[in-house]
Design an enzyme around this catalytic site. Structure first.
Site, PDB file in Angstrom:
ATOM      1  N   ASP A 135      -1.466   9.326 -10.150  1.00 55.21           N
ATOM      2  CA  ASP A 135      -1.420   8.317 -11.216  1.00 55.21           C
ATOM      3  C   ASP A 135       0.023   7.975 -11.584  1.00 55.21           C
ATOM      4  O   ASP A 135       0.359   6.809 -11.828  1.00 55.21           O
ATOM      5  CB  ASP A 135      -2.157   8.821 -12.454  1.00 55.21           C
ATOM      6  N   ASP A 149       0.853  -1.191   0.000  1.00 57.34           N
ATOM      7  CA  ASP A 149       0.000   0.000   0.000  1.00 57.34           C
ATOM      8  C   ASP A 149       0.894   1.249   0.000  1.00 57.34           C
ATOM      9  O   ASP A 149       1.834   1.343   0.801  1.00 57.34           O
ATOM     10  CB  ASP A 149      -0.899  -0.003   1.236  1.00 57.34           C
ATOM     11  N   ASN A 192      -2.348  12.981  -3.433  1.00 59.45           N
ATOM     12  CA  ASN A 192      -3.366  13.446  -4.385  1.00 59.45           C
ATOM     13  C   ASN A 192      -3.848  14.850  -4.062  1.00 59.45           C
ATOM     14  O   ASN A 192      -4.014  15.692  -4.950  1.00 59.45           O
ATOM     15  CB  ASN A 192      -4.561  12.482  -4.384  1.00 59.45           C
ATOM     16  N   GLU A 199      -4.672   2.442  -4.407  1.00 61.61           N
ATOM     17  CA  GLU A 199      -3.216   2.469  -4.300  1.00 61.61           C
ATOM     18  C   GLU A 199      -2.673   1.180  -3.671  1.00 61.61           C
ATOM     19  O   GLU A 199      -1.539   1.133  -3.206  1.00 61.61           O
ATOM     20  CB  GLU A 199      -2.768   3.672  -3.457  1.00 61.61           C
ATOM     21  N   HIS A 236      -4.194  14.630  -8.906  1.00 61.88           N
ATOM     22  CA  HIS A 236      -4.386  13.233  -9.304  1.00 61.88           C
ATOM     23  C   HIS A 236      -3.385  12.788 -10.370  1.00 61.88           C
ATOM     24  O   HIS A 236      -3.093  11.600 -10.490  1.00 61.88           O
ATOM     25  CB  HIS A 236      -5.816  13.033  -9.803  1.00 61.88           C
TER      26      HIS A 236
END
Length: 380
Positions: free
Chosen positions: A274, A257, A265, A300, A270
């Site tokens: 990404d 994780d 974010n 994630e 974002h």
């Protein structure tokens, strides 16, 4: 028997145009790259033959080089289409090299008075383009239909025929008896006509196979990372664990994780999130073995199944992933990663149980301050 070149070229043009319309209609429905390239190739073959019909007229000076170039471009389009089946793109300079060479050779060979202007270059480049297409089709991984083998053989035959034409043209000349009898434009038009019609069904089947494979790939892969999606991983991992249990082997499972991902974010947007996810996916693929299964589990979070690995091996791979992530492009904003590892033995290996144990270990890694590997059943 003397074959009528004009009649055969007109017939070839009609068949080629009909096939173009059919395949273009298929391309509009399926958006298959192979159908698209084959449609382009057919269009070049049609216009090339149309241009060569002007040989012997006042337009020969431009029509002859144009016809040669268009036909060679068609052959190289078949090659590009064949590469698309292997998910390979054709560099523009490689695609343009053959037609460009043909254009120069044809223009320098007096096309106004010579109806065979650039003949050697044209025949050579047709041989190269079709031979490359045959090679790509032969190297394609076997599918359910094996139809690509049929087309590869047909393309190989056509490449061999053009190679023989080149040799006889070089030795005998375009007006020699052997060339005029066996390798004339009329004979070539007849052979091409037969091959185009005979492989049409195979082309359709291959295009449909590509479409089905593409749909299957999209159904099992995560769109952002290209890794397995959660559903595909659960199915494949369950099968792999059953196989390992039957052999008395073990497997390790890693849940990973990205730390403080929501903050990443919120602060950087974002796009940065990404980029971090894709960077982690790349680090995973570069660190695991070809037999391991890697998936984006959700958001994630990622999951990795390591067949035959013990806890120490899993910890080593997790450390390698984090190290590769740290070495990634310094311009990216990259988070640290927490890992939970669980081991499934031959006696009690069970995918849901392994995921649950790894998840508990991951939760412990988070509680201990993140950026660490915790193994289920071992102190953090």
């Amino acid at each position: 028997m003397v074959l009528d070149t004009v009649t055969l070229r007109v017939s070839l043009g009609v068949v080629t145009l009909t096939l173009f319309l059919l395949f273009y209609s298929s391309f509009r429905r399926t958006r298959s790259r192979y159908s698209g390239w084959w449609s382009v190739a057919l269009l070049f073959f049609f216009t090339g033959n149309l241009a060569l019909l002007l040989n012997g007229t006042p337009h020969q000076a431009w029509a002859n080089p144009a016809g040669n170039v268009l036909l060679v471009t068609g052959a190289f389009s078949v090659w590009a289409g064949s590469r698309s089946l292997r998910l390979l793109r054709t560099p523009r300079w490689q695609f343009a090299a053959g037609p460009a060479f043909t254009a120069v050779a044809s223009l320098l060979d007096g096309p106004a008075s010579n109806s065979s202007a650039g003949g050697l270059a044209y025949l050579g480049m047709m041989t190269v383009g079709i031979a490359l297409a045959s090679r790509e089709l032969w190297l394609l991984k076997p599918g359910a239909s094996q139809v690509h083998r049929t087309i590869a053989v047909a393309a190989g035959f056509m490449a061999a025929y053009y190679c023989c034409r080149w040799v006889v043209y070089f030795v005998d000349g375009p007006l020699g008896p052997v060339f005029r009898t066996y390798f004339s434009p009329a004979m070539t038009s007849l052979i091409t006509l037969v091959l185009l019609v005979s492989v049409s069904y195979s082309m359709t089947a291959l295009s449909n196979e590509q479409l089905i494979n593409g749909l299957s790939e999209r159904a099992t892969r995560d769109g952002l990372t290209g890794l397995l999606n959660r559903l595909a991983f659960m199915e494949l991992a369950a099968e792999e664990i059953q196989r390992l249990k039957s052999k008395g082997s073990v497997a390790a499972l890693i849940l990973a994780d990205l730390d403080h991902f929501k903050t990443l974010n919120d602060v950087h947007g974002h796009t940065a999130g990404d980029a971090a996810i894709k960077a982690f996916a790349s680090a995973c693929l570069a660190s695991v073995r070809s037999t391991d299964l890697v998936a984006r589990y959700g958001g994630e979070e990622f999951v990795i199944l390591l067949p035959g690995a013990n806890l120490e091996s899993a910890k080593t791979i997790a450390a390698a992933i984090s190290r590769r992530l740290t070495d990634t492009n310094a311009e990216l904003v990259l988070p640290t990663v927490s890992y939970g590892v669980a081991l499934g033995t031959s006696a009690d290996a069970d995918l849901p149980g392994m995921i649950s144990a790894a998840d508990a270990a991951l939760y412990e890694a988070k509680a201990l301050g993140r950026d660490r590997v915790v193994c289920a059943g071992q102190p953090g």
